[in-house]
Design a protein around this motif. Structure first.
Motif, PDB file in Angstrom:
ATOM      1  N   LYS A 233       0.829  -1.212   0.000  1.00 25.32           N
ATOM      2  CA  LYS A 233       0.000   0.000   0.000  1.00 25.32           C
ATOM      3  C   LYS A 233       0.868   1.269   0.000  1.00 25.32           C
ATOM      4  O   LYS A 233       0.550   2.235  -0.683  1.00 25.32           O
ATOM      5  CB  LYS A 233      -0.956  -0.029   1.202  1.00 25.32           C
ATOM      6  N   GLU A 234       1.966   1.253   0.767  1.00 25.35           N
ATOM      7  CA  GLU A 234       2.841   2.428   0.765  1.00 25.35           C
ATOM      8  C   GLU A 234       3.527   2.591  -0.593  1.00 25.35           C
ATOM      9  O   GLU A 234       3.757   3.708  -1.051  1.00 25.35           O
ATOM     10  CB  GLU A 234       3.884   2.341   1.879  1.00 25.35           C
ATOM     11  N   ASN A 255       2.292   5.507  10.249  1.00 23.62           N
ATOM     12  CA  ASN A 255       1.424   4.398  10.626  1.00 23.62           C
ATOM     13  C   ASN A 255       0.603   4.817  11.834  1.00 23.62           C
ATOM     14  O   ASN A 255       1.141   5.065  12.913  1.00 23.62           O
ATOM     15  CB  ASN A 255       2.265   3.161  10.942  1.00 23.62           C
ATOM     16  N   CYS A 256      -0.711   4.881  11.650  1.00 23.50           N
ATOM     17  CA  CYS A 256      -1.595   5.386  12.703  1.00 23.50           C
ATOM     18  C   CYS A 256      -1.654   4.477  13.926  1.00 23.50           C
ATOM     19  O   CYS A 256      -2.116   4.905  14.987  1.00 23.50           O
ATOM     20  CB  CYS A 256      -3.003   5.586  12.144  1.00 23.50           C
ATOM     21  N   LEU A 297      -1.159   8.143   5.388  1.00 21.03           N
ATOM     22  CA  LEU A 297      -1.527   7.623   6.696  1.00 21.03           C
ATOM     23  C   LEU A 297      -1.951   6.162   6.542  1.00 21.03           C
ATOM     24  O   LEU A 297      -3.029   5.869   6.009  1.00 21.03           O
ATOM     25  CB  LEU A 297      -2.662   8.448   7.314  1.00 21.03           C
ATOM     26  N   ASP A 298      -1.096   5.263   6.986  1.00 16.22           N
ATOM     27  CA  ASP A 298      -1.394   3.830   6.910  1.00 16.22           C
ATOM     28  C   ASP A 298      -2.183   3.398   8.137  1.00 16.22           C
ATOM     29  O   ASP A 298      -2.120   4.035   9.193  1.00 16.22           O
ATOM     30  CB  ASP A 298      -0.083   3.042   6.803  1.00 16.22           C
ATOM     31  N   LEU A 335      -3.777  14.006   0.815  1.00 11.04           N
ATOM     32  CA  LEU A 335      -3.833  12.956   1.817  1.00 11.04           C
ATOM     33  C   LEU A 335      -4.171  11.627   1.146  1.00 11.04           C
ATOM     34  O   LEU A 335      -5.162  11.514   0.433  1.00 11.04           O
ATOM     35  CB  LEU A 335      -4.877  13.272   2.890  1.00 11.04           C
ATOM     36  N   ILE A 336      -3.324  10.633   1.385  1.00  7.08           N
ATOM     37  CA  ILE A 336      -3.576   9.263   0.938  1.00  7.08           C
ATOM     38  C   ILE A 336      -3.646   8.400   2.190  1.00  7.08           C
ATOM     39  O   ILE A 336      -2.747   8.458   3.043  1.00  7.08           O
ATOM     40  CB  ILE A 336      -2.467   8.751   0.009  1.00  7.08           C
ATOM     41  N   THR A 337      -4.694   7.631   2.321  1.00 10.68           N
ATOM     42  CA  THR A 337      -4.847   6.751   3.483  1.00 10.68           C
ATOM     43  C   THR A 337      -4.952   5.306   3.018  1.00 10.68           C
ATOM     44  O   THR A 337      -5.254   5.030   1.853  1.00 10.68           O
ATOM     45  CB  THR A 337      -6.090   7.128   4.299  1.00 10.68           C
ATOM     46  N   ALA A 338      -4.713   4.393   3.939  1.00  7.90           N
ATOM     47  CA  ALA A 338      -4.761   2.967   3.592  1.00  7.90           C
ATOM     48  C   ALA A 338      -5.233   2.161   4.791  1.00  7.90           C
ATOM     49  O   ALA A 338      -5.044   2.559   5.948  1.00  7.90           O
ATOM     50  CB  ALA A 338      -3.386   2.480   3.136  1.00  7.90           C
ATOM     51  N   THR A 339      -5.838   1.037   4.492  1.00 16.56           N
ATOM     52  CA  THR A 339      -6.313   0.150   5.559  1.00 16.56           C
ATOM     53  C   THR A 339      -6.494  -1.262   5.028  1.00 16.56           C
ATOM     54  O   THR A 339      -6.706  -1.458   3.831  1.00 16.56           O
ATOM     55  CB  THR A 339      -7.645   0.651   6.139  1.00 16.56           C
TER      56      THR A 339
END
Length: 494
Positions: A233-234, A255-256, A297-298, A335-339
């Motif tokens: 993802k990163e 990493n959140c 933000l992972d 902003l790019i987020t991932a989950t």
């Protein structure tokens, strides 16, 4: 210019051979890299304005009939073509291709030496740049890295100019200390991102790459990346940044789940001196540091509700204050987020704010699990092995690697190769057997279930249809065939 040098990608001896030829031509030639597959296409496009073409080391085993046709057309236009190689042509090439051009072949010496003899240039000073491995000078190491960087830019950004620029610099004898800012920037970018690229030729990866390229053009669009742990993802986030108008600005990843919730506000927005115990100096936060660039933000699904409110506030206007401060700051950040979590389910459970989810989910990208595109294991594994050992994996080793589903995805595959390196293990079948035993206690598919299966049945069906649609390259007919339903049914759920 009326002269063109075509050389191959992948090994430094191709680039060095081109530098030798360029020196022999007094620098008065254009230079381009080309694969054997693209050679006929390149020749077809080269007739206008070119009188002499020199093909250095590129194999002739692509589309031989099309290659022969292109050579005949060049001959009719009065273009002379010379093929110089340290590897002999095949019987079919000797019969059908070589009569259409001049061929210089010598299997007893390295390619730069063959080229040097052809152009009456002393290739000896160039040979250290072409040899793989061994103890070499700093200049040789720097040029090798420059050629690797040039190939990286070609493979992942379709930038063909960098390779020619590097070859031209070597031919002119420019020492690394005298490189211009552009070349230094290229090498610096390569050092930072060489482990962050999408590898593979499957339809799934091609589709993902196409979407990344499209999304990158819109530098303000927020992106939510879905995928199991270890899928990269990163890597995708960095690809979006690198190909966007923000590419020259900062990229920060966070990493959140890696920080105590009480410290998240400080990490996001920074703090002033004395804002809390231990804050002995002021510090900028991630939004401030990434201003103008991209913030990734992972594991966004692990963000506590309090921190979600803080994030929502800055997304609404781009304004924030440092902890303990009274001055308002502004940040222009993509902003790019991932989950790997099911965010809609967490919204229903009250664990994730629905308004924040809508803010983040502007463009959604799903990264396929490695088991969904196992044909790419060859390219991923062989590329890693070549980079670490300067040799390719055998067919037997590739076959052993493909006989496993990799619940940990690409990360697990690379860890396995790292273990083989540490243990000097060449028997990959034995390595996989030991690996299976070591991981026998893990429950496979847990992340998939959480990430992809909503509680609502209709939503689960829609999600599954979308996944199969992406898996088959968004081909409606193949999707319907795989699901064993009518095309209209697929359309309905899409």
């Amino acid at each position: 210019m009326d002269k063109l040098i075509l050389t191959g990608y992948g090994w430094t001896d191709y680039a060095v051979a081109a530098a030798v030829a360029l020196k022999g031509l007094g620098g008065l030639a254009d230079v381009a890299g080309v694969s054997k597959r693209r050679l006929p296409e390149m020749l077809e496009a080269s007739a206008k304005g070119v009188r002499n073409i020199y093909i250095l080391g590129v194999a002739l085993g692509g589309d031989e009939p099309r290659l022969a046709s292109a050579l005949k057309a060049l001959r009719r236009h009065g273009v002379a073509v010379t093929w110089i190689s340290a590897v002999a042509a095949s019987e079919s090439q000797v019969q059908d291709v070589l009569p259409l051009m001049k061929a210089v072949v010598d299997e007893t010496v390295a390619l730069p030496t063959v080229v040097g003899r052809t152009f009456d240039v002393d290739a000896e000073p160039f040979l250290p740049y072409a040899e793989e491995g061994g103890r070499v000078s700093a200049s040789v190491r720097d040029y090798r890295e420059l050629f690797e960087a040039a190939q990286f830019f070609y493979r992942y950004y379709q930038d063909e100019a960098v390779y020619a620029m590097a070859i031209r610099s070597l031919a002119a004898g420019v020492q690394p200390a005298a490189w211009g800012e552009d070349m230094r920037r290229i090498v610096a970018h390569y050092r930072r991102y060489r482990g962050r690229e999408l590898v593979g030729k499957s339809q799934q990866i091609r589709t993902l790459q196409e979407r990344v390229n499209r999304i990158a053009l819109y530098p303000d669009a927020r992106v939510l990346i879905l995928g199991e742990s270890g899928t990269g993802k990163e890597t995708v986030a960095q690809q979006i940044h690198n190909k966007s108008p923000r590419a020259k600005e900062p990229f920060y990843a966070f990493n959140c789940a890696s920080v105590n919730p009480s410290l998240l506000e400080s990490r996001f927005f920074g703090h002033e001196k004395g804002a809390f115990t231990g804050a002995d100096r002021a510090a900028a936060g991630l939004f401030e540091l990434a201003n103008g660039g991209t913030l990734f933000l992972d594991e966004i699904g692990e963000l506590p509700l309090d921190a979600q409110g803080l994030l929502l506030r800055v997304l609404e206007g781009g304004r924030f204050m440092r902890m303990g401060g009274s001055e308002e700051h502004f940040a222009d950040v993509r902003l790019i987020t991932a989950t790997n979590r099911n965010l809609p389910a967490r919204v229903r459970e009250g664990k994730f704010r629905g308004d924040l989810y809508q803010r983040l989910n502007v463009v959604q990208l799903r990264i396929p699990a490695l088991r969904e595109h196992k044909e790419d294991i060859r390219d991923i594994a062989d590329g890693w092995w070549l980079g670490h050992h300067r040799r390719h994996l055998t067919d037997e080793q590739i076959a052993a690697l493909m006989d496993y589903d990799y619940p940990g995805n690409v990360r697990e595959l690379l860890n396995l190769l790292d273990r083989a390196t540490v243990l000097s293990e060449d028997d990959f079948a034995a390595l996989l057997a030991e690996h299976r035993e070591m991981n026998a206690g893990l429950v496979e598919g847990e992340a998939v279930a959480d990430c992809s299966l909503p509680d609502d049945l209709d939503a689960a069906i829609r999600r599954h249809v979308r996944r199969v649609f992406d898996k088959y390259g968004q081909n409606l007919s193949r999707t319907a065939q795989a699901l064993k339903v009518a095309r209209n049914t697929v359309k309905k759920y899409l």
